[in-house]
Design a protein around this motif. Structure first.
Motif, PDB file in Angstrom:
ATOM      1  N   VAL A 170       0.836  -1.198   0.000  1.00  0.00           N
ATOM      2  CA  VAL A 170       0.000   0.000   0.000  1.00  0.00           C
ATOM      3  C   VAL A 170       0.875   1.253   0.000  1.00  0.00           C
ATOM      4  CG1 VAL A 170      -1.708   1.336   1.300  1.00  0.00           C
ATOM      5  CG2 VAL A 170      -1.933  -1.157   1.119  1.00  0.00           C
ATOM      6  N   LEU A 171       1.962   1.233   0.774  1.00  0.00           N
ATOM      7  CA  LEU A 171       2.867   2.378   0.818  1.00  0.00           C
ATOM      8  C   LEU A 171       3.506   2.630  -0.543  1.00  0.00           C
ATOM      9  CD1 LEU A 171       4.735   2.088   4.239  1.00  0.00           C
ATOM     10  CD2 LEU A 171       3.166   3.898   3.511  1.00  0.00           C
ATOM     11  N   ALA A 172       3.896   1.563  -1.221  1.00  0.00           N
ATOM     12  CA  ALA A 172       4.505   1.717  -2.546  1.00  0.00           C
ATOM     13  C   ALA A 172       3.528   2.384  -3.506  1.00  0.00           C
ATOM     14  CB  ALA A 172       4.941   0.357  -3.076  1.00  0.00           C
ATOM     15  N   LEU A 173       2.267   1.984  -3.434  1.00  0.00           N
ATOM     16  CA  LEU A 173       1.247   2.589  -4.289  1.00  0.00           C
ATOM     17  C   LEU A 173       1.034   4.054  -3.907  1.00  0.00           C
ATOM     18  CD1 LEU A 173      -0.905   2.199  -6.485  1.00  0.00           C
ATOM     19  CD2 LEU A 173      -2.494   1.491  -4.681  1.00  0.00           C
ATOM     20  N   ALA A 174       0.991   4.332  -2.604  1.00  0.00           N
ATOM     21  CA  ALA A 174       0.784   5.702  -2.143  1.00  0.00           C
ATOM     22  C   ALA A 174       1.947   6.608  -2.560  1.00  0.00           C
ATOM     23  CB  ALA A 174       0.602   5.727  -0.631  1.00  0.00           C
ATOM     24  N   HIS A 175       3.175   6.108  -2.427  1.00  0.00           N
ATOM     25  CA  HIS A 175       4.341   6.901  -2.819  1.00  0.00           C
ATOM     26  C   HIS A 175       4.285   7.246  -4.301  1.00  0.00           C
ATOM     27  CE1 HIS A 175       6.670   7.186   0.824  1.00  0.00           C
ATOM     28  NE2 HIS A 175       6.566   5.886   1.055  1.00  0.00           N
ATOM     29  N   GLY A 176       3.727   6.354  -5.095  1.00  0.00           N
ATOM     30  CA  GLY A 176       3.592   6.616  -6.521  1.00  0.00           C
ATOM     31  C   GLY A 176       2.536   7.651  -6.840  1.00  0.00           C
ATOM     32  N   THR A 177       1.769   8.051  -5.812  1.00  0.00           N
ATOM     33  CA  THR A 177       0.697   9.033  -6.006  1.00  0.00           C
ATOM     34  C   THR A 177       0.970  10.315  -5.230  1.00  0.00           C
ATOM     35  OG1 THR A 177      -0.706   7.045  -5.913  1.00  0.00           O
ATOM     36  CG2 THR A 177      -1.814   9.125  -6.265  1.00  0.00           C
ATOM     37  N   GLY A 178       2.192  10.484  -4.734  1.00  0.00           N
ATOM     38  CA  GLY A 178       2.550  11.728  -4.069  1.00  0.00           C
ATOM     39  C   GLY A 178       2.701  11.651  -2.560  1.00  0.00           C
ATOM     40  N   PHE A 179       2.379  10.533  -1.954  1.00  0.00           N
ATOM     41  CA  PHE A 179       2.510  10.375  -0.501  1.00  0.00           C
ATOM     42  C   PHE A 179       3.954  10.645  -0.077  1.00  0.00           C
ATOM     43  CE2 PHE A 179       3.621   7.645   3.102  1.00  0.00           C
ATOM     44  CZ  PHE A 179       2.605   7.909   3.999  1.00  0.00           C
ATOM     45  N   PRO A 180       4.195  11.369   1.013  1.00  0.00           N
ATOM     46  CA  PRO A 180       3.213  11.884   1.990  1.00  0.00           C
ATOM     47  C   PRO A 180       2.756  13.317   1.713  1.00  0.00           C
ATOM     48  CG  PRO A 180       5.398  12.125   2.896  1.00  0.00           C
ATOM     49  CD  PRO A 180       5.580  11.481   1.527  1.00  0.00           C
ATOM     50  N   GLY A 181       3.075  13.837   0.527  1.00  0.00           N
ATOM     51  CA  GLY A 181       2.649  15.191   0.176  1.00  0.00           C
ATOM     52  C   GLY A 181       1.309  15.182  -0.516  1.00  0.00           C
ATOM     53  N   ASP A 182       1.080  16.188  -1.336  1.00  0.00           N
ATOM     54  CA  ASP A 182      -0.186  16.290  -2.054  1.00  0.00           C
ATOM     55  C   ASP A 182      -0.301  15.189  -3.098  1.00  0.00           C
ATOM     56  OD1 ASP A 182      -0.845  18.512  -0.595  1.00  0.00           O
ATOM     57  OD2 ASP A 182      -0.045  19.918  -2.082  1.00  0.00           O
ATOM     58  N   SER A 183      -1.491  14.625  -3.192  1.00  0.00           N
ATOM     59  CA  SER A 183      -1.718  13.570  -4.174  1.00  0.00           C
ATOM     60  C   SER A 183      -1.855  14.158  -5.570  1.00  0.00           C
ATOM     61  CB  SER A 183      -2.982  12.786  -3.843  1.00  0.00           C
ATOM     62  OG  SER A 183      -3.333  11.945  -4.916  1.00  0.00           O
ATOM     63  N   ARG A 184      -1.397  13.387  -6.528  1.00  0.00           N
ATOM     64  CA  ARG A 184      -1.533  13.814  -7.912  1.00  0.00           C
ATOM     65  C   ARG A 184      -2.830  13.306  -8.538  1.00  0.00           C
ATOM     66  NH1 ARG A 184       4.063  13.023  -7.348  1.00  0.00           N
ATOM     67  NH2 ARG A 184       3.938  10.790  -7.767  1.00  0.00           N
ATOM     68  N   ASN A 185      -3.379  12.228  -8.001  1.00  0.00           N
ATOM     69  CA  ASN A 185      -4.603  11.675  -8.586  1.00  0.00           C
ATOM     70  C   ASN A 185      -5.226  10.690  -7.608  1.00  0.00           C
ATOM     71  OD1 ASN A 185      -6.621  10.486 -10.103  1.00  0.00           O
ATOM     72  ND2 ASN A 185      -5.423  10.422 -11.972  1.00  0.00           N
ATOM     73  N   MET A 186      -6.096  11.179  -6.748  1.00  0.00           N
ATOM     74  CA  MET A 186      -6.702  10.312  -5.732  1.00  0.00           C
ATOM     75  C   MET A 186      -7.661   9.303  -6.341  1.00  0.00           C
ATOM     76  SD  MET A 186      -5.526  10.534  -2.719  1.00  0.00           S
ATOM     77  CE  MET A 186      -4.837  11.551  -1.420  1.00  0.00           C
ATOM     78  N   ALA A 187      -8.348   9.663  -7.413  1.00  0.00           N
ATOM     79  CA  ALA A 187      -9.276   8.718  -8.042  1.00  0.00           C
ATOM     80  C   ALA A 187      -8.509   7.509  -8.560  1.00  0.00           C
ATOM     81  CB  ALA A 187     -10.032   9.400  -9.175  1.00  0.00           C
ATOM     82  N   TRP A 188      -7.373   7.744  -9.185  1.00  0.00           N
ATOM     83  CA  TRP A 188      -6.539   6.638  -9.672  1.00  0.00           C
ATOM     84  C   TRP A 188      -6.028   5.821  -8.502  1.00  0.00           C
ATOM     85  CZ3 TRP A 188      -1.506   5.071  -8.884  1.00  0.00           C
ATOM     86  CH2 TRP A 188      -1.004   4.115  -9.782  1.00  0.00           C
ATOM     87  N   PHE A 189      -5.603   6.489  -7.444  1.00  0.00           N
ATOM     88  CA  PHE A 189      -5.104   5.799  -6.259  1.00  0.00           C
ATOM     89  C   PHE A 189      -6.170   4.878  -5.679  1.00  0.00           C
ATOM     90  CE2 PHE A 189      -4.775   5.761  -1.568  1.00  0.00           C
ATOM     91  CZ  PHE A 189      -3.566   5.091  -1.437  1.00  0.00           C
ATOM     92  N   ASP A 190      -7.390   5.372  -5.560  1.00  0.00           N
ATOM     93  CA  ASP A 190      -8.470   4.556  -4.997  1.00  0.00           C
ATOM     94  C   ASP A 190      -8.731   3.315  -5.847  1.00  0.00           C
ATOM     95  OD1 ASP A 190      -8.816   6.238  -2.881  1.00  0.00           O
ATOM     96  OD2 ASP A 190     -10.673   7.145  -3.593  1.00  0.00           O
ATOM     97  N   THR A 191      -8.731   3.496  -7.149  1.00  0.00           N
ATOM     98  CA  THR A 191      -8.987   2.364  -8.039  1.00  0.00           C
ATOM     99  C   THR A 191      -7.901   1.306  -7.900  1.00  0.00           C
ATOM    100  OG1 THR A 191     -10.126   3.768  -9.638  1.00  0.00           O
ATOM    101  CG2 THR A 191      -9.297   1.668 -10.442  1.00  0.00           C
ATOM    102  N   GLN A 192      -6.656   1.740  -7.876  1.00  0.00           N
ATOM    103  CA  GLN A 192      -5.552   0.798  -7.748  1.00  0.00           C
ATOM    104  C   GLN A 192      -5.524   0.153  -6.360  1.00  0.00           C
ATOM    105  OE1 GLN A 192      -3.589  -0.031 -10.434  1.00  0.00           O
ATOM    106  NE2 GLN A 192      -5.120   1.262 -11.455  1.00  0.00           N
TER     107      GLN A 192
END
Length: 266
Positions: A66-88
């Motif tokens: 889960v952390l690896a996926l979150a890091h790919g979406t901007g974690f721990p800063g601002d997310s670049r695409n939360m909809a994509w993150f949720d789907t994945q």
């Protein structure tokens, strides 16, 4: 073999939730919650049924994924695409958690995941969250629980892309289906059929000019009225689709009629 997850009961979950919210409000960052993350909790319990308790290694592996996926979406800063993150994340949780519906229906399981195993991801996904996003009071809104159930209901093991249904509707629309889970949500085959019909309606342009939320609400109401008379689960796949299509056409026609009347009044 069923994987049994630790469960964090309300008496311990609620104070942790309050503590973490207060810490973040006082200026602590997501790193503070990362330090609190753990695969264990002294107060955690397991259900007394058959199955294998999730090991430290299993839980740590899930956290790492889960952390690896979150890091790919901007974690721990601002997310670049939360909809994509949720789907994945929905697909990841469903594939790698090893949960069965009986476990996933337990609110205490999701409290453990959100407050013990992945508090940093939970509060990153929903900064200053209301209780139902972290506590298990409403699984249709829980940061992780809602995603597992979304994946469960669309999963089609016969498809080349078993999780393709995750792309069909956004969270708000899918929540309308899940909120009626006592009837609709009890049948993954029916949910997949609804999503398939909805996707075809969009492709054919039949929803153009209409408020999709209103169309979906009307569609689901019509389906619910049929349940005392039609056993959708017992129908062959093609027959079920024909029934769903017939209801969809009635819905679109009705909504277009209302739209025309409203337009004529101006």
């Amino acid at each position: 073999m069923t994987t049994l997850y630790p469960r964090l009961l309300d008496a311990d979950a609620e104070p942790m939730f309050t503590q973490y919210k207060s810490a973040l409000a006082d200026g602590h960052g997501i790193e503070y919650l990362a330090e609190k993350a753990s695969t264990t909790h002294l107060a955690a319990v397991y259900v007394a049924t058959g199955g294998t308790r999730a090991s430290h290694e299993h839980l740590q592996s899930l956290r790492d994924a889960v952390l690896a996926l979150a890091h790919g979406t901007g974690f721990p800063g601002d997310s670049r695409n939360m909809a994509w993150f949720d789907t994945q994340l929905a697909q990841l949780l469903h594939q790698h958690s090893g949960m069965v519906p009986a476990e996933a229906a337990a609110r205490d399981v999701w409290q453990f995941l959100a407050l013990c195993l992945l508090p940093d991801v939970a509060f990153w996904r929903y900064p200053n969250p209301p209780g139902d996003r972290v506590l298990g009071t409403d699984l249709t809104r829980h940061v992780f629980g809602r995603l597992w159930w979304r994946a469960q209901l669309v999963h089609d093991p016969k498809s080349q892309d078993p999780y393709a249904g995750l792309q069909v509707m956004g969270e708000a629309a899918f929540d309308q289906i899940y909120a009626r889970r006592a009837v609709l949500g009890g049948s993954p085959a029916l949910v997949r059929g609804i999503l398939e019909v909805w996707q075809e309606l969009e492709k054919e342009g039949q929803l153009r000019g209409l408020t999709q939320r209103k169309v979906l609400q009307d569609y689901l109401k019509r389906l619910l009225r049929l349940f005392p008379f039609v056993d959708f689960d017992s129908l062959q796949e093609n027959d079920r689709k024909l029934e769903l299509w017939a209801v969809a056409e009635e819905t679109v026609e009705s909504c277009r009629g209302e739209f025309s009347k409203a337009s004529a009044s101006f």
